[in-house]
Design an enzyme around this catalytic site. Structure first.
Site, PDB file in Angstrom:
ATOM      1  N   HIS A  26       0.925  -1.190  -0.013  1.00  0.00           N
ATOM      2  CA  HIS A  26      -0.103  -0.088   0.216  1.00  0.00           C
ATOM      3  C   HIS A  26       0.890   1.404   0.035  1.00  0.00           C
ATOM      4  O   HIS A  26       1.483   1.724   1.065  1.00  0.00           O
ATOM      5  CB  HIS A  26      -0.924   0.041   1.142  1.00  0.00           C
ATOM      6  N   HIS A  28       1.211   5.372  -1.704  1.00  0.00           N
ATOM      7  CA  HIS A  28       1.013   6.465  -2.714  1.00  0.00           C
ATOM      8  C   HIS A  28       2.326   6.826  -3.262  1.00  0.00           C
ATOM      9  O   HIS A  28       2.965   7.622  -2.522  1.00  0.00           O
ATOM     10  CB  HIS A  28       0.380   7.664  -1.701  1.00  0.00           C
ATOM     11  N   LEU A  29       2.261   7.143  -4.649  1.00  0.00           N
ATOM     12  CA  LEU A  29       3.444   7.351  -5.333  1.00  0.00           C
ATOM     13  C   LEU A  29       3.306   8.940  -6.144  1.00  0.00           C
ATOM     14  O   LEU A  29       4.280   9.223  -6.567  1.00  0.00           O
ATOM     15  CB  LEU A  29       3.964   6.501  -6.323  1.00  0.00           C
ATOM     16  N   ASN A  54      -5.304   7.341  -6.068  1.00  0.00           N
ATOM     17  CA  ASN A  54      -5.999   8.495  -5.692  1.00  0.00           C
ATOM     18  C   ASN A  54      -5.414   9.831  -6.422  1.00  0.00           C
ATOM     19  O   ASN A  54      -4.897  10.378  -5.461  1.00  0.00           O
ATOM     20  CB  ASN A  54      -6.460   8.812  -3.981  1.00  0.00           C
ATOM     21  N   LYS A 112      -9.714  -0.433  -5.653  1.00  0.00           N
ATOM     22  CA  LYS A 112      -9.553   0.160  -4.191  1.00  0.00           C
ATOM     23  C   LYS A 112     -10.996   0.657  -4.026  1.00  0.00           C
ATOM     24  O   LYS A 112     -11.386   1.628  -4.746  1.00  0.00           O
ATOM     25  CB  LYS A 112      -8.472   1.047  -4.193  1.00  0.00           C
ATOM     26  N   HIS A 149     -10.625   1.077   1.951  1.00  0.00           N
ATOM     27  CA  HIS A 149     -10.247   1.999   3.113  1.00  0.00           C
ATOM     28  C   HIS A 149     -11.364   1.817   3.921  1.00  0.00           C
ATOM     29  O   HIS A 149     -12.739   2.294   3.487  1.00  0.00           O
ATOM     30  CB  HIS A 149     -10.427   3.368   2.408  1.00  0.00           C
ATOM     31  N   HIS A 187      -4.616  -0.503   6.024  1.00  0.00           N
ATOM     32  CA  HIS A 187      -3.938   0.236   7.168  1.00  0.00           C
ATOM     33  C   HIS A 187      -5.147   0.185   8.150  1.00  0.00           C
ATOM     34  O   HIS A 187      -5.484   1.153   8.787  1.00  0.00           O
ATOM     35  CB  HIS A 187      -3.766   1.595   6.830  1.00  0.00           C
ATOM     36  N   ASP A 260       1.451   2.625   3.609  1.00  0.00           N
ATOM     37  CA  ASP A 260       0.581   3.953   3.644  1.00  0.00           C
ATOM     38  C   ASP A 260       1.508   5.155   3.316  1.00  0.00           C
ATOM     39  O   ASP A 260       0.925   6.061   3.683  1.00  0.00           O
ATOM     40  CB  ASP A 260      -0.521   3.802   4.322  1.00  0.00           C
ATOM     41  N   HIS A 264       3.263  14.511   1.577  1.00  0.00           N
ATOM     42  CA  HIS A 264       2.703  15.925   1.211  1.00  0.00           C
ATOM     43  C   HIS A 264       3.628  17.002   1.241  1.00  0.00           C
ATOM     44  O   HIS A 264       4.419  16.805   2.415  1.00  0.00           O
ATOM     45  CB  HIS A 264       1.382  16.175   2.124  1.00  0.00           C
ATOM     46  N   ALA A 276      -3.857  14.877   5.456  1.00  0.00           N
ATOM     47  CA  ALA A 276      -3.649  13.715   5.993  1.00  0.00           C
ATOM     48  C   ALA A 276      -2.502  12.939   5.439  1.00  0.00           C
ATOM     49  O   ALA A 276      -2.562  12.923   4.167  1.00  0.00           O
ATOM     50  CB  ALA A 276      -4.876  12.914   6.150  1.00  0.00           C
TER      51      ALA A 276
HETATM   52  C1  NCD Z   1      -3.442   9.167   1.781  1.00  0.00           C
HETATM   53  C2  NCD Z   1      -3.002  10.537   1.037  1.00  0.00           C
HETATM   54  O1  NCD Z   1      -2.583  11.495   1.315  1.00  0.00           O
HETATM   55  O2  NCD Z   1      -3.273  10.162  -0.211  1.00  0.00           O
HETATM   56  N1  NCD Z   1      -3.411   9.827   3.165  1.00  0.00           N
HETATM   57  C3  NCD Z   1      -3.563   9.074   4.554  1.00  0.00           C
HETATM   58  O3  NCD Z   1      -3.543   9.876   5.433  1.00  0.00           O
HETATM   59  N2  NCD Z   1      -3.080   7.767   4.684  1.00  0.00           N
HETATM   60  C4  NCD Z   1      -4.885   8.769   1.516  1.00  0.00           C
HETATM   61  C5  NCD Z   1      -5.209   7.539   2.446  1.00  0.00           C
HETATM   62  O4  NCD Z   1      -4.582   6.424   2.100  1.00  0.00           O
HETATM   63  O5  NCD Z   1      -6.150   7.403   3.103  1.00  0.00           O
HETATM   64 ZN    ZN Z   2      -3.192   5.011   1.610  1.00  0.00          ZN
END
Ligand code: NCD
Ligand code: ZN
Length: 361
Positions: A26, A28-29, A54, A112, A149, A187, A260, A264, A276
């Site tokens: 899991h 986010h790239l 996402n 997802k 999720h 997660h 996860d 940011h 988040a």
């Molecule tokens: C993730 C994101 O920023 O894309 N943020 C997070 O807090 N995990 C989104 C997600 O997986 O819920």
């Molecule tokens: Zn995530």
């Protein structure tokens, strides 16, 4: 697992850990400059990663996922061996045929489910999960995993209860209606989720992040508001963190690694409405190793990191090995990524383990 460095005596503390190369189930790239700035942190440590869809706009079609995969591969440093496993972002009008096609030709590995407005970039998420019943039926038939999720989004439900309520109101029903659908509860953050997954006879597993193993909800409020500890699902009470640690080190193949990692910029985090997400990719294995060592369970790290994920997904484990050495490393207060600062998980701390890369065999 080879427990080297023990000088022939198991009672000696471990100083070197050699395990099969792990995967991240899991991550986010992102895209564009941020993608280029973060992907190699994941590609260095992990052979494969389940890439979250996402983006803005989200990756909802096989063609878009194929193009995104090419952008990811183009950003990976030469010499790193990394396979992104793509996912389909489900919406109210997802097309079962495109999803089936994408899975069959090897573009999609999974799909997802984001409940609408559950988290970052989920405004296109699903408003009523029964809208997806044709999609779930198709996925069940082709053994394509559904990644969830697991939080309800109604504002009257307390944010700390949203995972437990999701189990009762949504997850249980999907499992009842699609008894053979493979599900990964992503997660997880609560003892309810641990107990539910553990007790279930359904083909269900769960990923656990390094940060939910490391801190509880107090971390967000220690001496002031601390946005770098804010992620979704939000960290819960200590009793839940302890349940997650027990699950991770239990040796049960139902629980496996999923960072996860969700970068940011510092400006997006330190804001009146901060995003988040925790960027843990650069020191992910070191972070997990810290937890397993504290629990006296370093011998269980390999199952969690390298074996149980592929087993659930029906994929082979990686053949090559990586090395973690017990060498202290100071984690910088921030990293320079794509012209911005990003604060990594463990910023300002010292971690006792250091990832050394792959062995030659
Ligand atoms: C993730 C994101 O920023 O894309 N943020 C997070 O807090 N995990 C989104 C997600 O997986 O819920
Ligand atoms: Zn995530």
């Amino acid at each position: 697992m080879n427990l080297l460095g023990a000088q022939g005596k198991l009672e000696q503390p471990l100083t070197r850990l050699v395990i099969h190369r792990p995967d991240d189930w899991h991550v986010h790239l992102r895209d564009g400059a941020m993608l280029a700035g973060v992907v190699n942190a994941t590609a260095r440590q992990f052979a494969r990663a389940i890439v979250m869809p996402n983006l803005v706009p989200p990756v909802t079609k096989a063609a878009a996922a194929d193009a995104y995969r090419s952008r990811i591969l183009a950003a990976v440093e030469t010499g790193l061996d990394f396979t992104p496993l793509m996912t389909c972002y489900l919406t109210d009008d997802s097309d079962p045929e495109d999803i089936t096609y994408g899975f069959k030709v090897g573009i999609f590995t999974a799909a997802k489910l984001y409940p609408a407005h559950a988290t970052t970039n989920s405004s296109h998420g699903v408003t009523d999960f029964t809208n997806l019943y044709r999609v779930f039926a198709a996925m069940e038939k082709i053994a394509m995993p559904l990644l969830v999720h697991g939080e309800v989004t109604q504002s009257h439900i307390d944010i700390f209860d949203r995972e437990a309520v999701f189990i009762e109101q949504i997850l249980s029903q999907i499992m009842r209606d699609f008894p053979a659908l493979k599900i990964v509860f992503e997660h997880i953050t609560t003892s309810e989720a641990v107990d539910f997954v553990e007790a279930s006879t359904h083909p269900i597993a769960a990923t656990i992040t390094p940060h939910h193993l490391e801190f509880n909800r107090n971390a967000m409020f220690e001496g002031g508001i601390r946005p770098h500890f804010y992620c979704l699902p939000v960290a819960k009470r200590e009793v839940h963190r302890l349940a997650l640690r027990r699950a991770a080190i239990s040796g049960s193949p139902k629980f496996f690694l999923g960072t996860d990692s969700a970068p940011h910029t510092v400006g997006a985090k330190e804001s009146a409405c901060g995003c988040a997400g925790i960027y843990n990719a650069p020191y992910a294995l070191e972070s997990y190793a810290k937890v397993f060592e504290e629990e006296g369970a370093l011998d269980r790290l390999e199952g969690f990191a390298s074996q149980f994920g592929p087993r659930f997904y029906g994929l082979p484990s990686n053949q090559n090995h990586i090395v973690l050495e017990k060498t202290a490393q100071a984690i910088p207060p921030h990293l320079d990524i794509a012209g911005n600062h990003v604060v990594p998980f463990h910023a300002g701390q010292t971690l006792n383990w250091t990832f050394q890369g792959q062995t030659s065999h």
